[in-house]
Design a protein around this motif. Structure first.
Motif, PDB file in Angstrom:
ATOM      1  N   TYR A 267      -7.781   0.390  -3.279  1.00 44.39           N
ATOM      2  CA  TYR A 267      -6.853   0.064  -2.192  1.00 44.39           C
ATOM      3  C   TYR A 267      -6.847  -1.445  -1.998  1.00 44.39           C
ATOM      4  N   PRO A 273      -2.559   1.783  -1.196  1.00 41.91           N
ATOM      5  CA  PRO A 273      -3.201   2.311  -2.400  1.00 41.91           C
ATOM      6  C   PRO A 273      -2.655   1.633  -3.656  1.00 41.91           C
ATOM      7  N   GLY A 353      -2.804   3.552   3.459  1.00 47.15           N
ATOM      8  CA  GLY A 353      -3.930   4.396   3.067  1.00 47.15           C
ATOM      9  C   GLY A 353      -4.855   4.717   4.228  1.00 47.15           C
TER      10      GLY A 353
END
Ligand SMILES: Cc1cc2nc3c(=O)[nH]c(=O)nc-3n(C[C@H](O)[C@H](O)[C@H](O)COP(=O)(O)O)c2cc1C
Length: 503
Positions: A267, A273, A353
């Protein structure tokens, strides 16, 4: 779900398009019904459906649930729901919504009956007046809702169950049991670190006999797992009996909603991500499994449909374009505003994320006045009163409880959660309900929304800034249009084409 070759494209017959399930309440019965009536596949969402229905009942029942509940075989729970929640004149503007008791990991039978009844209404409404295919979508992560929701859908004659966001191995085994009227269970992954002396396994249980005295044998629906990789499809294919999976939806990480985490676990600092080629499914390998499959995530274009057919897929699953149609669950003003701003280039799509308590990346529309705006996020007082994303843990006394990293940080910590895990999480339960016009009222105002949509929305091919509106027919016409006239398309590779939202 018949196959045909690329050369037969101009005359291909439906269904080639799956209108993907979109929670909470975005892929409504109205959208799914319309798509199914066109001969394609319409999928309603079971996520949060109990709360959606009881909020609608408090808002005067705009979707005619009372009528449908009158047909529900568990008449006692149907009456109970109406007595408790139905307000013919709707709520006063500043009145808060009355809440259902949170569905636990060892829930009351009443709570299970409510889930089954409310899911029944959604599927029944979607199926009224046609013979088309209607599916129910659920998230594997939300284990404790799955069985009663599927049972309610079965009672309404659902044709397909699709499950994403996790590996729906056990779910596949439970669906035939429910159809046979037998008790079913799903294992729970429980954090037992606070009660190390307690051992054993944990399961969520549901028995159709708790809903109906004499559960009938019902038709088994088709099961369509949503997978992000051929590896996952192959695992499910190897471990499950052949008749438990009827096809696949193979989804790339440019899709709206939740995405699979990157396989490399990388990430960026801002929690985006970092996907690489390992996240591309090998479509030849999926095709070799011999079942119909649909490509999802960036395929919502004539080119995407053409590509899908060229690699032997039965078609495409599309969500983002359908999410902004007149038939979606968003209020009209919301779709108009989002379409206008997308066309003006005022909104972009990012992959966060962190924001979702599920731990999966979540696509976010960077709209102001929503939780995507740092100020709005910072101002929201944390509260957890819906709890769909709670994870099970054993407390110090060995009791099975739930906690969510988006709940107040102190509460989360007191429940054994790691405060670092809480950072950056948003309450998707309340935000997604706000998106569809069911925001809870707090003392300091309504809950703020947070919209999701795939990369496809950044080049929205339908509507315009001046005329920010389109409907489900427009989407279907658009998807078929260029295929029928034989326009461009990238072929000759068995991998997903690089994310390419729309022509
Ligand atoms: C607003 C929205 C909500 C979604 N919610 C869900 C969901 O609850 N469950 C699910 O399996 N997929 C969900 N999806 C994914 C869609 O079902 C579909 O697979 C995906 O949107 C296809 O890719 P596309 O976004 O490029 O059209 C959602 C997508 C959108 C746009």
């Amino acid at each position: 779900m018949s196959h045909s070759t690329a050369s037969s494209l101009p005359r291909m017959s439906p269904p080639n398009i799956v209108q993907g399930g979109m929670g909470i309440g975005v892929s409504t019965w109205r959208l799914a019904r319309h798509v199914a009536q066109r001969g394609e596949i319409g999928i309603v969402s079971g996520t949060g459906i109990d709360t959606v229905v009881v909020r609608e009942l408090q808002d005067g029942d705009p979707h005619d649930r009372c009528r449908v509940l009158a047909d529900y075989p568990d008449t006692a729970i149907a009456e109970d729901l109406l007595d408790r929640f139905y307000q013919p004149e709707g709520r006063a503007p500043d009145e808060s919504y009355d809440l259902l008791k949170m569905h636990g990991f060892e829930p009351s039978v009443r709570s299970q009956r409510i889930l089954a009844a409310t899911t029944f209404t959604e599927v029944r409404l979607a199926k009224e007046g046609h013979d088309g295919l209607v599916g129910l979508n659920l998230l594997a992560k939300l284990k404790r809702y799955t069985l009663p929701c599927i049972y309610g859908a079965l009672l309404a004659g659902v044709d397909i169950v699709s499950i994403g966001a996790g590996i729906p191995m056990e779910e596949a085994r439970q669906i035939p049991k429910l159809a046979a009227g037998e008790a079913a269970e799903l294992g729970l992954d429980v954090d037992t670190s606070q009660a190390p002396d307690v051992d054993g396994s944990f399961a969520y249980r549901f028995d159709p006999a708790d809903v109906l005295d004499d559960p009938p044998t019902l038709d088994r629906p088709l099961f369509l797992p949503i997978v992000s990789s051929d590896v996952l499809a192959r695992i499910l294919d190897t471990k499950l009996p052949d008749d438990h999976v009827d096809g696949w939806v193979v989804e790339t990480p440019v899709a709206g909603g939740h995405n699979a985490p990157p396989r490399n676990k990388n990430y960026a600092e801002d929690h985006t991500p970092l996907y690489d080629e390992r996240d591309e499914a090998d479509l030849e390998s999926v095709r070799a499994l011999g079942k119909p499959f649909f490509l999802a995530g960036g395929y919502g274009s004539p080119r995407g449909l053409r590509f899908a057919r060229s690699v032997g897929a039965a078609g495409i699953q599309v969500g983002s374009l359908f999410s902004l149609t007149d038939e979606s669950g968003y209020p009209e003003g919301t779709t108009r505003r989002l379409i206008r701003r997308l066309h003006r280039g005022d909104l972009s799509v990012s992959t966060d994320g962190r924001v979702s308590s599920t731990g999966f990346p979540f696509k976010v529309l960077t709209a102001e006045d929503t939780l995507a705006d740092e100020e709005v996020y910072a101002e929201r007082r944390r509260v957890c009163d819906l709890g769909y994303l709670r994870e099970p843990y054993l407390d110090g006394k060995g009791r099975l409880m739930g906690r969510c990293p988006a709940e107040p940080v102190k509460t989360y910590e007191s429940r054994g959660g790691d405060p670092d895990e809480a950072e950056g999480r948003a309450c998707l339960c309340n935000a997604l309900l706000a998106n569809i016009g069911h925001a809870q009222r707090r003392a300091d105002g309504p809950e703020p929304p947070l919209f999701t949509g795939g990369d496809a929305l950044e080049n929205l091919p339908l509507g315009s800034a001046d005329d920010p509106q389109y409907d489900a027919d427009d989407v279907i016409e658009y998807l078929y249009g260029a295929v029928r006239s034989g326009q461009g398309g990238k072929e000759g590779t068995q991998k997903h084409p690089r994310p390419h939202p729309a022509d």
